[in-house]
Design an enzyme around this catalytic site. Structure first.
Site, short mmCIF file in Angstrom:
data_model
loop_
_atom_site.label_atom_id
_atom_site.label_comp_id
_atom_site.label_asym_id
_atom_site.label_seq_id
_atom_site.Cartn_x
_atom_site.Cartn_y
_atom_site.Cartn_z
N LYS A 13 0.84 -1.21 0.00
CA LYS A 13 0.00 0.00 0.00
C LYS A 13 0.87 1.27 0.00
O LYS A 13 0.61 2.19 -0.75
CB LYS A 13 -0.93 0.03 1.22
N ARG A 88 -10.04 0.69 8.75
CA ARG A 88 -9.56 -0.64 9.07
C ARG A 88 -10.64 -1.49 9.72
O ARG A 88 -10.41 -2.66 10.01
CB ARG A 88 -8.38 -0.53 10.03
N ARG A 127 11.87 -6.66 4.45
CA ARG A 127 11.93 -5.24 4.82
C ARG A 127 12.74 -5.07 6.11
O ARG A 127 13.55 -4.16 6.23
CB ARG A 127 10.50 -4.71 5.00
N ARG A 139 10.52 -0.50 13.23
CA ARG A 139 9.27 -0.14 13.90
C ARG A 139 9.06 -1.08 15.08
O ARG A 139 9.49 -2.23 15.05
CB ARG A 139 8.10 -0.31 12.91
N ARG A 150 -0.96 -8.42 13.79
CA ARG A 150 -1.44 -7.52 12.75
C ARG A 150 -2.21 -8.27 11.68
O ARG A 150 -3.25 -7.80 11.20
CB ARG A 150 -0.26 -6.76 12.12
N1 LIG Z 1 -7.26 2.86 10.92
C1 LIG Z 1 -6.64 2.36 12.00
N2 LIG Z 1 -7.37 1.85 13.04
C2 LIG Z 1 -6.80 1.34 14.12
N3 LIG Z 1 -5.46 1.26 14.27
C3 LIG Z 1 -4.67 1.73 13.28
C4 LIG Z 1 -5.21 2.31 12.10
N4 LIG Z 1 -4.20 2.70 11.28
C5 LIG Z 1 -3.06 2.37 11.92
N5 LIG Z 1 -3.33 1.79 13.12
C6 LIG Z 1 -2.32 1.30 14.11
O1 LIG Z 1 -1.03 1.50 13.57
C7 LIG Z 1 -0.36 0.26 13.32
C8 LIG Z 1 0.49 0.39 12.06
O2 LIG Z 1 -0.29 0.74 10.95
P1 LIG Z 1 0.32 0.76 9.46
O3 LIG Z 1 1.51 1.62 9.41
O4 LIG Z 1 -0.80 1.05 8.53
O5 LIG Z 1 0.85 -0.73 9.33
P2 LIG Z 1 0.83 -1.93 8.33
O6 LIG Z 1 0.08 -1.54 7.08
O7 LIG Z 1 2.27 -2.20 8.08
O8 LIG Z 1 0.15 -2.97 9.13
C9 LIG Z 1 -1.48 -0.76 13.25
O9 LIG Z 1 -1.04 -2.06 13.55
C10 LIG Z 1 -2.45 -0.19 14.31
O10 LIG Z 1 -2.01 -0.47 15.62
#
Ligand SMILES: Nc1ncnc2c1ncn2[C@@H]1O[C@H](COP(=O)(O)OP(=O)(O)O)[C@@H](O)[C@H]1O
Length: 206
Positions: A13, A88, A127, A139, A150
């Site tokens: 993404k 999400r 990564r 991270r 996740r």
């Molecule tokens: N829309 C969302 N709702 C709830 N938690 C979120 C949301 N966006 C991000 N997060 C939090 O941030 C973390 C990292 O998100 P992101 O950078 O999008 O990770 P990835 O796509 O690598 O899983 C998620 O695991 C969650 O804890």
């Protein structure tokens, strides 16, 4: 143009959002990046989100919905935006529908990147290896345990969004296993159709 990129962690993404920013001059709104910035800055939201994110669980809907509602009202989002990592959950998607409707805005497309799970694990491991080799800080959730959480959160809470947007006739699914350039080309093709559809809709029925 306003669009959502859907897909599990490691689906690409972020990479595709970068391409869209360059190609269409719209901003990328990554809730993950915004939350990591809040954690780093030690804001109240950051303090609430820190442990949750490190585990790989989802931050409460109300927290992310408030962040996004503020962010899409910023001047740089006026021309359009790519939502990366939001919504999400179904309640987040419903909240997004409401906040767009209040502003008289609509989504042009929801693009889902489909990838197989074995490939995801390999991509995330790669990564991590590359970042370690470059001496970049990892991270807090880039470890096998948090990645499992996740993926589980994705399956249970985010995957139902495909059906949510499918029902609305907005979902466009793309093979995220293809090479990066081919995925970008497929997204561009989908967006052309979406733009054509909205142009051909008579103003009276909009
Ligand atoms: N829309 C969302 N709702 C709830 N938690 C979120 C949301 N966006 C991000 N997060 C939090 O941030 C973390 C990292 O998100 P992101 O950078 O999008 O990770 P990835 O796509 O690598 O899983 C998620 O695991 C969650 O804890």
């Amino acid at each position: 143009m306003r669009l959502i990129l859907l897909g599990p962690p490691g689906a690409g993404k972020g990479t595709q959002a970068q391409h869209l920013v360059q190609a269409h001059g719209i901003v990328q709104l990554s809730t993950g990046d915004m939350l990591r910035a809040a954690v780093k800055a030690g804001t109240p939201v950051g303090l609430e989100a820190k442990e949750i994110m490190a585990r790989g669980d989802l931050v409460p809907d109300a927290v992310v919905v408030a962040i996004v509602a503020d962010r899409i009202g910023e001047p740089d989002a006026a021309k359009g935006f790519i939502l990366d990592g939001f919504p999400r959950t179904v309640p987040q998607a419903e909240a997004l529908d409401r906040m767009l409707a209040e502003r008289g805005l609509a989504l042009d497309a929801v693009v889902e990147l489909k990838v197989d799970e074995q490939a995801l694990l390999e991509r995330v491991e790669k990564r991590v290896r590359e970042m370690t080799a470059r001496g970049e800080p990892l991270r807090a959730d880039d470890n096998p345990e948090a990645l499992k959480t996740r993926l589980a959160a994705y399956r249970a809470q985010t995957a139902p969004l495909s059906a949510y947007y499918e029902t609305k006739g907005m979902l466009r699914t793309i093979d995220g296993m293809a090479p990066i350039g081919a995925v970008s080309a497929a997204i561009d093709a989908v967006l052309k159709t979406a733009a054509g559809e909205s142009r051909s809709t008579p103003a009276a029925v909009r």
